[in-house]
Motif scaffolding. Sequence first.
Motif, PDB file in Angstrom:
ATOM      1  N   PHE A  91      41.393 -12.898  -2.518  1.00 15.32           N
ATOM      2  CA  PHE A  91      40.390 -13.902  -2.862  1.00 15.32           C
ATOM      3  C   PHE A  91      40.625 -14.386  -4.284  1.00 15.32           C
ATOM      4  O   PHE A  91      40.965 -13.597  -5.173  1.00 15.32           O
ATOM      5  CB  PHE A  91      38.991 -13.303  -2.729  1.00 15.32           C
ATOM      6  CG  PHE A  91      37.884 -14.254  -3.053  1.00 15.32           C
ATOM      7  CD1 PHE A  91      37.603 -15.323  -2.218  1.00 15.32           C
ATOM      8  CD2 PHE A  91      37.126 -14.080  -4.197  1.00 15.32           C
ATOM      9  CE1 PHE A  91      36.579 -16.207  -2.517  1.00 15.32           C
ATOM     10  CE2 PHE A  91      36.096 -14.956  -4.493  1.00 15.32           C
ATOM     11  CZ  PHE A  91      35.821 -16.024  -3.656  1.00 15.32           C
ATOM     12  N   VAL A  92      40.454 -15.680  -4.498  1.00 15.68           N
ATOM     13  CA  VAL A  92      40.659 -16.279  -5.820  1.00 15.68           C
ATOM     14  C   VAL A  92      39.419 -17.063  -6.203  1.00 15.68           C
ATOM     15  O   VAL A  92      38.877 -17.827  -5.397  1.00 15.68           O
ATOM     16  CB  VAL A  92      41.886 -17.218  -5.832  1.00 15.68           C
ATOM     17  CG1 VAL A  92      42.045 -17.874  -7.199  1.00 15.68           C
ATOM     18  CG2 VAL A  92      43.153 -16.455  -5.459  1.00 15.68           C
ATOM     19  N   ILE A  93      38.955 -16.864  -7.436  1.00 11.11           N
ATOM     20  CA  ILE A  93      37.778 -17.578  -7.928  1.00 11.11           C
ATOM     21  C   ILE A  93      38.025 -17.972  -9.384  1.00 11.11           C
ATOM     22  O   ILE A  93      38.649 -17.235 -10.148  1.00 11.11           O
ATOM     23  CB  ILE A  93      36.503 -16.707  -7.807  1.00 11.11           C
ATOM     24  CG1 ILE A  93      35.274 -17.496  -8.234  1.00 11.11           C
ATOM     25  CG2 ILE A  93      36.632 -15.429  -8.617  1.00 11.11           C
ATOM     26  CD1 ILE A  93      33.964 -16.756  -8.010  1.00 11.11           C
ATOM     27  N   ASN A  94      37.544 -19.140  -9.757  1.00  9.32           N
ATOM     28  CA  ASN A  94      37.608 -19.611 -11.141  1.00  9.32           C
ATOM     29  C   ASN A  94      36.197 -20.002 -11.565  1.00  9.32           C
ATOM     30  O   ASN A  94      35.812 -21.166 -11.525  1.00  9.32           O
ATOM     31  CB  ASN A  94      38.559 -20.806 -11.259  1.00  9.32           C
ATOM     32  CG  ASN A  94      39.995 -20.420 -10.964  1.00  9.32           C
ATOM     33  OD1 ASN A  94      40.559 -19.546 -11.620  1.00  9.32           O
ATOM     34  ND2 ASN A  94      40.592 -21.059  -9.966  1.00  9.32           N
ATOM     35  N   SER A  95      35.437 -19.007 -11.980  1.00  6.03           N
ATOM     36  CA  SER A  95      34.027 -19.224 -12.316  1.00  6.03           C
ATOM     37  C   SER A  95      33.833 -19.654 -13.765  1.00  6.03           C
ATOM     38  O   SER A  95      32.773 -20.148 -14.131  1.00  6.03           O
ATOM     39  CB  SER A  95      33.229 -17.941 -12.059  1.00  6.03           C
ATOM     40  OG  SER A  95      33.638 -16.926 -12.964  1.00  6.03           O
ATOM     41  N   GLY A  96      34.854 -19.441 -14.589  1.00  4.55           N
ATOM     42  CA  GLY A  96      34.700 -19.704 -16.014  1.00  4.55           C
ATOM     43  C   GLY A  96      34.218 -18.491 -16.775  1.00  4.55           C
ATOM     44  O   GLY A  96      34.247 -18.465 -18.001  1.00  4.55           O
TER      45      GLY A  96
ATOM     46  N   GLY B  60      37.866 -11.568 -13.427  1.00  9.10           N
ATOM     47  CA  GLY B  60      38.653 -10.341 -13.396  1.00  9.10           C
ATOM     48  C   GLY B  60      38.235  -9.402 -12.278  1.00  9.10           C
ATOM     49  O   GLY B  60      39.065  -8.704 -11.695  1.00  9.10           O
ATOM     50  N   LEU B  61      36.941  -9.397 -11.962  1.00 15.23           N
ATOM     51  CA  LEU B  61      36.425  -8.506 -10.921  1.00 15.23           C
ATOM     52  C   LEU B  61      36.728  -9.000  -9.516  1.00 15.23           C
ATOM     53  O   LEU B  61      36.979  -8.209  -8.609  1.00 15.23           O
ATOM     54  CB  LEU B  61      34.905  -8.337 -11.073  1.00 15.23           C
ATOM     55  CG  LEU B  61      34.401  -7.537 -12.278  1.00 15.23           C
ATOM     56  CD1 LEU B  61      32.882  -7.592 -12.338  1.00 15.23           C
ATOM     57  CD2 LEU B  61      34.875  -6.100 -12.200  1.00 15.23           C
ATOM     58  N   PHE B  62      36.714 -10.314  -9.318  1.00 14.84           N
ATOM     59  CA  PHE B  62      36.716 -10.846  -7.954  1.00 14.84           C
ATOM     60  C   PHE B  62      38.020 -11.504  -7.525  1.00 14.84           C
ATOM     61  O   PHE B  62      38.126 -11.943  -6.385  1.00 14.84           O
ATOM     62  CB  PHE B  62      35.553 -11.839  -7.789  1.00 14.84           C
ATOM     63  CG  PHE B  62      34.222 -11.165  -7.845  1.00 14.84           C
ATOM     64  CD1 PHE B  62      33.700 -10.535  -6.731  1.00 14.84           C
ATOM     65  CD2 PHE B  62      33.504 -11.138  -9.018  1.00 14.84           C
ATOM     66  CE1 PHE B  62      32.473  -9.893  -6.781  1.00 14.84           C
ATOM     67  CE2 PHE B  62      32.276 -10.493  -9.087  1.00 14.84           C
ATOM     68  CZ  PHE B  62      31.759  -9.868  -7.970  1.00 14.84           C
ATOM     69  N   ASN B  63      38.999 -11.590  -8.403  1.00 18.10           N
ATOM     70  CA  ASN B  63      40.314 -12.082  -7.980  1.00 18.10           C
ATOM     71  C   ASN B  63      41.143 -10.888  -7.509  1.00 18.10           C
ATOM     72  O   ASN B  63      41.599 -10.081  -8.330  1.00 18.10           O
ATOM     73  CB  ASN B  63      41.039 -12.805  -9.125  1.00 18.10           C
ATOM     74  CG  ASN B  63      40.471 -14.190  -9.363  1.00 18.10           C
ATOM     75  OD1 ASN B  63      40.158 -14.894  -8.418  1.00 18.10           O
ATOM     76  ND2 ASN B  63      40.316 -14.573 -10.613  1.00 18.10           N
ATOM     77  N   GLY B  64      41.326 -10.756  -6.214  1.00 21.52           N
ATOM     78  CA  GLY B  64      42.091  -9.612  -5.725  1.00 21.52           C
ATOM     79  C   GLY B  64      41.896  -9.383  -4.245  1.00 21.52           C
ATOM     80  O   GLY B  64      41.338 -10.215  -3.520  1.00 21.52           O
ATOM     81  N   GLY B  65      42.360  -8.222  -3.805  1.00 23.44           N
ATOM     82  CA  GLY B  65      42.264  -7.869  -2.397  1.00 23.44           C
ATOM     83  C   GLY B  65      43.361  -8.522  -1.579  1.00 23.44           C
ATOM     84  O   GLY B  65      44.294  -9.138  -2.107  1.00 23.44           O
TER      85      GLY B  65
ATOM     86  N   LEU C   4      23.917 -14.018 -13.851  1.00 23.49           N
ATOM     87  CA  LEU C   4      23.840 -15.471 -13.678  1.00 23.49           C
ATOM     88  C   LEU C   4      25.157 -16.031 -13.144  1.00 23.49           C
ATOM     89  O   LEU C   4      25.157 -16.937 -12.295  1.00 23.49           O
ATOM     90  CB  LEU C   4      23.480 -16.135 -15.012  1.00 23.49           C
ATOM     91  CG  LEU C   4      22.055 -15.902 -15.520  1.00 23.49           C
ATOM     92  CD1 LEU C   4      21.877 -16.481 -16.923  1.00 23.49           C
ATOM     93  CD2 LEU C   4      21.039 -16.530 -14.557  1.00 23.49           C
ATOM     94  N   ALA C   5      26.272 -15.480 -13.642  1.00 26.37           N
ATOM     95  CA  ALA C   5      27.585 -15.941 -13.163  1.00 26.37           C
ATOM     96  C   ALA C   5      27.770 -15.608 -11.687  1.00 26.37           C
ATOM     97  O   ALA C   5      28.341 -16.399 -10.928  1.00 26.37           O
ATOM     98  CB  ALA C   5      28.695 -15.306 -13.996  1.00 26.37           C
ATOM     99  N   LEU C   6      27.263 -14.457 -11.261  1.00 31.07           N
ATOM    100  CA  LEU C   6      27.340 -14.089  -9.842  1.00 31.07           C
ATOM    101  C   LEU C   6      26.513 -15.040  -8.989  1.00 31.07           C
ATOM    102  O   LEU C   6      26.944 -15.470  -7.908  1.00 31.07           O
ATOM    103  CB  LEU C   6      26.844 -12.650  -9.648  1.00 31.07           C
ATOM    104  CG  LEU C   6      27.737 -11.518 -10.203  1.00 31.07           C
ATOM    105  CD1 LEU C   6      27.045 -10.169 -10.046  1.00 31.07           C
ATOM    106  CD2 LEU C   6      29.082 -11.512  -9.505  1.00 31.07           C
ATOM    107  N   GLN C   7      25.329 -15.381  -9.474  1.00 33.75           N
ATOM    108  CA  GLN C   7      24.461 -16.309  -8.726  1.00 33.75           C
ATOM    109  C   GLN C   7      25.062 -17.704  -8.648  1.00 33.75           C
ATOM    110  O   GLN C   7      24.876 -18.405  -7.639  1.00 33.75           O
ATOM    111  CB  GLN C   7      23.080 -16.364  -9.379  1.00 33.75           C
ATOM    112  CG  GLN C   7      22.267 -15.088  -9.194  1.00 33.75           C
ATOM    113  CD  GLN C   7      20.936 -15.139  -9.927  1.00 33.75           C
ATOM    114  OE1 GLN C   7      20.869 -15.564 -11.087  1.00 33.75           O
ATOM    115  NE2 GLN C   7      19.868 -14.726  -9.260  1.00 33.75           N
ATOM    116  N   ASP C   8      25.782 -18.092  -9.698  1.00 34.62           N
ATOM    117  CA  ASP C   8      26.410 -19.414  -9.700  1.00 34.62           C
ATOM    118  C   ASP C   8      27.633 -19.465  -8.785  1.00 34.62           C
ATOM    119  O   ASP C   8      27.958 -20.526  -8.229  1.00 34.62           O
ATOM    120  CB  ASP C   8      26.840 -19.798 -11.122  1.00 34.62           C
ATOM    121  CG  ASP C   8      25.642 -20.069 -12.026  1.00 34.62           C
ATOM    122  OD1 ASP C   8      24.554 -20.356 -11.487  1.00 34.62           O
ATOM    123  OD2 ASP C   8      25.797 -19.970 -13.255  1.00 34.62           O
TER     124      ASP C   8
END
Length: 474
Positions: free
Chosen positions: A291-296, A302-307, A228-232
Amino acid sequence: MKREKEMTFGLAMIPLLVMISVMFIAIVVLDQGPHIPLIIGTITAALVAWRAGYKWNDIEEAMYKGIKLALPAVIIIMLVGLVIGAWLGGGVVATMIFYGLKILSPSLFLVSITIICCVVSLTIGSSWSTMGTIGVAGMGIGMSMGIPAPMVAGAIISGSYFGDKMSPLSDTTNLAAGLTNTDLFEHIKHMFYTTIPGLAIALIVYWFLGRDFGKDGVSSTDINQTILALQDSFVISPFLLIVPLVVVLLVAKKVPAIPALVVGVILGVICQIFVQGSSVTDAVTALQSGFVINSGNEMVDGLFNGGGLDSMMYTVSMTIVAMTFGGILENTGMLQAIVKQILKLAKSAKSLIISTIATAFATNATCSEQYISIVVPSRMFAKAYKDKGLHSKNLSRALEDGGTLTSVFIPWNTCGVFILATLGVHAFDYAPYAILNFVVPIIGIIYALLGFTVVKLTDEEIIAQREEEASINS
């Protein structure tokens, strides 16, 4: 390079002993990185070379030769950083994780990701490209299932290096066959004896390790929350899977890794701008600093902040420093002096094969580069194999068993630092779970002790070899 006297074994060992001692103190005692110990080792090696009669211009040229050898790897490292940033921002990695969580079973995940990486790396012939694309998504899927990161990384590494070792498209496979004058497919066929049992053992261990994760390791609620967090946070679409598929197909069609990865970067940027709706500024930022994301959601963040390119600069600097050290060792005769001493102890065929595997591993540890672990022993041991009437495919297999696979266990080796930058796991942590990489060299040593699959030259091959050498000499 001209020098006043030959490099002796005693002199050659000084830089290695200094570097290993300082490295132990820095990593184990002080909890620091390997850069400074390698710089100290480089300074020591330069002083030893100067003491042996080399001029500074010769020593400097030796360092440049070492760095030049690593330049293709440096370019790929930087491109992988760009790919990760672009694919994270473009939702490509999120899409792979999304469908992976829906399709893959937690209890069979380690086995599944190993087989997937085997197939991809066999197809494209590159462990680094496999880990930098499929491996990044695999880490996300496995960690989302509650599987420890070192286990996931170990399975990815095992599968990726299976193809790196066995694919006719692999650079290390072609290098080992070419340097030993062995037919490529004869070389690959001979590696089946050690690599296939090694893969079977790895899969059994991964099945054993993963059998409980489907029960108590993670709940379906946790997986659903991640989905659900990925879809959001991202636009999830099966069409985004075309991006990694295009890169895999390009490399499988023998397009070189660098242009294939560039295509992957471009497609990722297009996806970030036109599918995810990001601005051009955000896309460029993802390429540069990640890439930086703040999904809550802590797991997703932790998975998507990087690269990004900046994330690879530690690895790039590590590679350059390591290759200055390795360049001096190889190009001033230090490695040759050490190997000559080893050859004095290798009296039989079994001891020669075991010495080759051990030397390849030691070269990985001291020169910090997988290619050198194949190049140097192949040069130094080739004549010894001929003198003992051994087929060259024994040497080519031993080089790959001891060189190609063990590079991942050295934190300051280019392979070890690449894996840390790409998968985010330290060599000391994933080492117990990179089953294929340490089982295959052990199998190779056992075979040598038993004399199993140790192939000797026929009388006809010996005569043909002598005639060829006589023709060359004349």
